[in-house]
Design an enzyme around this catalytic site. Structure first.
Site, PDB file in Angstrom:
ATOM      1  N   ARG A 166       6.738 -15.517 -55.556  1.00  0.00           N
ATOM      2  CA  ARG A 166       8.123 -15.626 -55.090  1.00  0.00           C
ATOM      3  C   ARG A 166       9.113 -15.836 -56.229  1.00  0.00           C
ATOM      4  NH1 ARG A 166       7.338 -20.524 -51.046  1.00  0.00           N
ATOM      5  NH2 ARG A 166       6.202 -21.207 -52.907  1.00  0.00           N
ATOM      6  N   LYS A 195     -11.521 -19.768 -50.423  1.00  0.00           N
ATOM      7  CA  LYS A 195     -11.790 -20.688 -49.317  1.00  0.00           C
ATOM      8  C   LYS A 195     -10.594 -21.617 -49.127  1.00  0.00           C
ATOM      9  CE  LYS A 195     -12.366 -24.628 -51.738  1.00  0.00           C
ATOM     10  NZ  LYS A 195     -11.647 -25.893 -51.492  1.00  0.00           N
ATOM     11  N   HIS A 217     -18.154 -25.315 -49.807  1.00  0.00           N
ATOM     12  CA  HIS A 217     -19.005 -25.476 -50.991  1.00  0.00           C
ATOM     13  C   HIS A 217     -20.356 -26.111 -50.661  1.00  0.00           C
ATOM     14  CE1 HIS A 217     -15.700 -24.213 -53.372  1.00  0.00           C
ATOM     15  NE2 HIS A 217     -15.061 -25.359 -53.430  1.00  0.00           N
ATOM     16  N   LYS A 272     -13.179 -38.443 -53.583  1.00  0.00           N
ATOM     17  CA  LYS A 272     -12.252 -38.431 -54.707  1.00  0.00           C
ATOM     18  C   LYS A 272     -11.958 -39.858 -55.167  1.00  0.00           C
ATOM     19  CE  LYS A 272      -9.723 -34.095 -54.342  1.00  0.00           C
ATOM     20  NZ  LYS A 272     -10.108 -33.741 -55.713  1.00  0.00           N
TER      21      LYS A 272
END
Length: 477
Positions: free
Chosen positions: A43, A134, A226, A326
């Protein structure tokens, strides 16, 4: 061999960190030549000169290991077009030409249907290929609809639903080690294997990805694609060949054999959590809900764990545990195959014979076999670790994937029915989590994750202590 690549969403992180360095590696290896052309579309109101400057900067930052002449060649091959991915006229201008083109959708998955619809109207040269990152859809219904749109655009063998995990050397070595070693395949079943852990724990927090991550979460970001792919490679029956039909058929068989979780199972065999503030090394990490761009009301998880079982002759009685988190205290990225304990030990030996564990390290790449033997003192058992380090791959994972796309080899891409089966497996979990039937736990950033449940096996945690990079004993493994 296609030598035209168009990347929609070309000014994003995926292009900067992975696609451009992959192209430079392919150029350095002689896999693409002077005829290769790259078109970036996004964009931003850029021209080709500005895009080339940006590409050069990103290659200096992320592709410095590649020779300078290879990086310069990739930059020289690039041009830019401003485009609205939902506008057929803009899309047509990017893909125009008589020669086939590989079209890479480096876009949020919510834009895939709009982009594919625009490509329908714009048209593609015969022999062109389409590449999607994905996740493939946002749930089972949207995956089916996306597959319907794709089927009307190009043949299934021209659709590359890529998962870069499948191109990692160690991931492929999970299958290679099984099939190339007679010592492993005869015991690769539930008679000998009690549990398989597939883990992607990382110290990284959001790292500026809140705009994407907060709408997805750990379950969709890692487990649904994954880690389920890794499950397929561990559990699949030996294929006749590694060609795309045989390999992908066997992967779909695994997904079809996964026993769907009931609401009771989801409550007792899944966990979700998000991180609180804490420290990782020397760095202070804010709580997930305080990260810029996060909507606390979404209750997005940063840690997900699911236990699955397969209804198959080979695997009945083996638990498959998929976990990703995480902002944890240590990186742990591996497939850990835990064998059952020996049935008897001769009387008189000191020490404990823990079950053997075969570990496939994903990052860094390597293999370790945890065993028990006799130590320096007679009749005293001790723990042994046999470790092999892998040679660095000749191409990065994305280099391998792009080469497969341009060559037209879809063996390491996800077939349409496979994408749907992956969503089917986790649909009961997604549904229950949306209804908040599973509590959203919390853990401090820099810790081992949410504390272990009382019933979790102490033996599994003890065997983790054999691993040189294992988390502390008070962490959740």
């Amino acid at each position: 061999m296609i030598d035209r690549l168009a990347v929609f969403g070309a000014t994003g992180d995926l292009t900067a960190r992975y696609l451009l360095p992959a192209l430079a590696a392919l150029r350095a290896a002689g896999r693409i030549g002077d005829g290769f052309r790259l078109t970036g579309a996004s964009r931003e109101r850029w021209g080709t000169d500005r895009f080339r400057d940006w590409c050069a900067d990103q290659l200096d930052r992320h592709g410095g290991a590649c020779p300078a002449d290879a990086r310069r060649a990739v930059v020289a091959s690039a041009r830019y077009r401003q485009a609205d991915v939902t506008d057929p006229a803009d899309v047509a201008a990017v893909v125009a030409g008589d020669e086939p083109i590989a079209v890479y959708l480096a876009l949020p998955p919510a834009l895939f249907p709009h982009m594919v619809t625009a490509l329908h109207e714009a048209g593609l040269p015969p022999g062109s290929r389409l590449v999607l990152e994905k996740p493939f859809g946002e749930d089972l219904a949207s995956a089916r609809e996306l597959n319907r749109l794709l089927a009307g655009l190009v043949p299934e063998q021209a659709v590359f639903r890529v998962d870069h995990f499948l191109a990692m050397t160690t991931v492929q070595n999970v299958l290679g080690s099984r099939l190339a070693n007679r010592v492993l395949e005869p015991i690769w079943n539930s008679t000998h294997i009690a549990e398989v852990e597939i883990v992607w724990d990382e110290t990284l927090a959001l790292e500026g990805r809140a705009g994407y991550y907060d709408g997805v979460g750990a379950l969709k970001d890692m487990l649904q694609n994954h880690l389920l792919q890794l499950l397929c490679l561990v559990a699949m029956e030996p294929p006749i060949t590694l060609g795309e039909r045989d390999l992908r058929d066997r992967k779909v068989d695994v997904l079809r054999s996964v026993r769907l979780l009931t609401d009771y199972d989801v409550l007792h065999r899944t966990r979700r959590a998000r991180y609180l503030s804490g420290r990782i090394g020397e760095h202070a990490v804010p709580a997930y809900v305080d990260e810029e761009g996060v909507d606390p009301g979404r209750r997005t998880e940063t840690f997900a764990e699911v236990e699955l079982e397969l209804d198959s002759w080979r695997w009945s009685g083996t638990t498959f545990r998929l976990r990703s988190g995480k902002a944890l205290g240590q990186d742990r990225k591996e497939v850990a195959v835990r064998f059952r304990a020996v049935p008897h030990l001769p009387f008189g030996h000191e020490g404990e014979a823990l079950p053997n564990v075969l570990r496939f390290g994903l990052e860094p790449e390597g293999m370790t076999l945890d065993m028990t033997g006799i130590g320096a003192r007679a009749q005293a058992l001790t723990q042994l670790s046999l470790t092999a380090r892998m040679e660095p791959p000749d191409l990065p994972a994305y280099g391998r994937l792009l080469l497969d796309v341009m060559k037209g080899d879809p063996a390491l891409s996800i077939r349409g029915d496979e994408a749907e089966e992956s969503w089917r497996v986790l649909t009961p979990v997604l549904s229950a989590w949306e209804r908040n039937t599973v509590p959203l736990e919390e853990y401090p950033a820099g810790s081992g994750g949410p504390p272990p449940r009382p019933h979790e096996g102490a033996q599994r945690r003890r065997s983790d202590m054999l691993h040189p990079e294992a988390l502390p004993d008070d962490g959740h493994h």
